[in-house]
Design an enzyme around this catalytic site. Structure first.
Site, short mmCIF file in Angstrom:
data_model
loop_
_atom_site.label_atom_id
_atom_site.label_comp_id
_atom_site.label_asym_id
_atom_site.label_seq_id
_atom_site.Cartn_x
_atom_site.Cartn_y
_atom_site.Cartn_z
CE1 TYR A 14 -3.36 1.18 6.98
CE2 TYR A 14 -1.20 0.23 7.39
CZ TYR A 14 -2.21 1.11 7.74
OH TYR A 14 -2.06 1.92 8.85
NE ARG A 60 -5.29 -5.09 12.04
CZ ARG A 60 -4.26 -4.66 12.79
NH1 ARG A 60 -4.46 -4.32 14.04
NH2 ARG A 60 -3.06 -4.55 12.28
NE ARG A 76 -11.47 10.91 -8.76
CZ ARG A 76 -12.52 11.65 -8.41
NH1 ARG A 76 -13.42 11.97 -9.31
NH2 ARG A 76 -12.67 12.05 -7.16
CG HIS A 120 -17.09 9.40 -5.75
ND1 HIS A 120 -16.72 10.24 -6.77
CD2 HIS A 120 -16.62 9.95 -4.61
CE1 HIS A 120 -16.05 11.27 -6.27
NE2 HIS A 120 -15.97 11.11 -4.96
CD GLU A 149 -6.33 4.04 17.16
OE1 GLU A 149 -5.67 3.00 17.21
OE2 GLU A 149 -7.23 4.24 16.31
N1 PDD Z 1 -0.01 0.81 12.58
N2 PDD Z 1 -3.61 2.11 15.85
C1 PDD Z 1 -3.33 2.60 14.64
C2 PDD Z 1 -4.04 3.81 14.16
C3 PDD Z 1 -2.38 1.94 13.83
O1 PDD Z 1 -2.11 2.42 12.61
C4 PDD Z 1 -1.70 0.80 14.34
C5 PDD Z 1 -0.67 0.05 13.54
C6 PDD Z 1 -2.03 0.33 15.62
C7 PDD Z 1 -1.39 -0.90 16.23
O2 PDD Z 1 -1.81 -2.07 15.58
P1 PDD Z 1 -0.91 -3.39 15.59
O3 PDD Z 1 -0.63 -3.70 17.02
O4 PDD Z 1 -1.78 -4.41 14.97
O5 PDD Z 1 0.34 -3.11 14.81
C8 PDD Z 1 -3.00 1.01 16.35
C9 PDD Z 1 0.92 0.18 11.68
C10 PDD Z 1 2.12 -0.37 12.36
C11 PDD Z 1 1.25 1.19 10.57
O6 PDD Z 1 0.31 1.83 10.12
O7 PDD Z 1 2.41 1.31 10.17
#
Ligand code: PDD
Length: 296
Positions: A36, A55, A104, A106, A182
């Site tokens: 997504y 991405r 379904r 895998h 992160e």
């Molecule tokens: N999340 N790390 C994680 C695990 C994320 O899910 C996201 C983004 C980021 C930051 O990525 P970006 O700068 O490309 O938005 C880092 C989105 C916003 C979400 O899942 O809603």
């Protein structure tokens, strides 16, 4: 309340959001077998659209799903999505691609087309939080090794963020054996002596589109941007901590596990990067402020 706009883009064409249905045997629903993106829109214009689309293709490629569009075609359709919905405000697009609908099993289904949809939702900026800063908790990173793939499997992220919310915080700063990776839905940075530190863009973090821009802002501004992981214990000695994402932008973290960072105030480097972000995104209008979570 955020509202979903009426027209949704699918792999075939546009439809109304209440017309979109899937069989219960759907790979995204049953296996989280898909990827997504969340793309930000300011005043009806995409921010970092090419980066997000790139991405999406990288993520899809990593899990062997063929995107049913050429990149340029997808970009054109995403622009059309905003036009059809007459989007002129701050908003976001959620788009998702799964391996498709199949009995379904895998293993990959044979001869099955992927499912794709993208919808728009209005999304005001979190101005007040960005001005005041938010709090975060420290949480174990129990995810798999391939977090650079923006996969639908978000259970560890969901559980970490829920814990943060229950503790009155905005985010969970994730660590593996003490090394900060992160946050649950954003990238995280530590500022010390004028240097910005963040985990290298390896396979175990998502390579944020905003992170990419922050690296460039730092280069432009002469702020050393150091891709070197920091430790949980470094956080309390930090000058500043901040996070980035498409929805949170550049967000100061002023309290971690109850301990104040920079006297609970956003620091100067974070603020400089916030200004760089606004300039880069062409933001001109201040939207209505939201309430502030996690300031207890
Ligand atoms: N999340 N790390 C994680 C695990 C994320 O899910 C996201 C983004 C980021 C930051 O990525 P970006 O700068 O490309 O938005 C880092 C989105 C916003 C979400 O899942 O809603």
């Amino acid at each position: 309340m955020m509202s979903v706009k009426p027209f949704v883009l699918t792999e075939n064409d546009f439809c109304k959001n209440d017309e979109l249905t899937y069989p219960f045997e759907e790979r995204g629903l049953q296996f989280g077998d898909g990827v997504y993106e969340v793309i930000r829109i300011y005043e009806g214009h995409y921010y970092l659209l090419n980066e997000h689309v790139d991405r999406l293709y990288r993520s899809a490629d990593a899990i062997k799903i063929n995107v049913p569009f050429k990149k340029q075609q997808l970009i054109e359709q995403l622009h059309k999505l905003l036009e059809k919905n007459q989007v002129a405000e701050d908003a976001k697009v959620y788009l998702q691609l799964t391996r498709g609908s199949a009995a379904r099993d895998h293993t990959f289904p044979v001869g099955v087309d992927p499912n794709f949809y993208a919808y728009v939702q209005d999304f005001p900026r979190k101005r007040e939080w960005m001005d005041q800063g938010v709090s975060a908790i420290i949480h174990d990173d129990v995810r798999w090794d391939l977090c650079y793939i923006k996969s639908l499997n978000l259970l560890p992220n969901v559980l970490a963020k829920q814990t943060a919310m229950e503790e009155g915080s905005f985010e969970a700063i994730l660590h593996k054996n003490g090394t900060v990776t992160e946050c649950s839905s954003s990238n995280v940075y530590l500022v010390k002596n004028g240097h910005v530190y963040t985990h290298p863009a390896k396979e175990n973090i998502l390579h944020g589109c905003v992170r990419m821009r922050v690296e460039q802002f730092c280069k432009d501004l002469g702020i050393p941007f150091i891709e070197e992981a920091f430790q949980v214990e470094d956080i309390q000695l930090a000058d500043e901590i901040f996070l980035t994402s498409s929805t949170a932008e550049v967000m100061p973290i002023v309290k971690v596990d109850g301990k104040l960072i920079n006297g609970a105030k956003p620091g100067p480097i974070t603020q400089t990067l916030q200004q760089a972000y606004e300039q880069d995104a062409g933001i001109t209008v201040n939207s209505v402020p939201n309430s502030v979570p996690g300031t207890n």
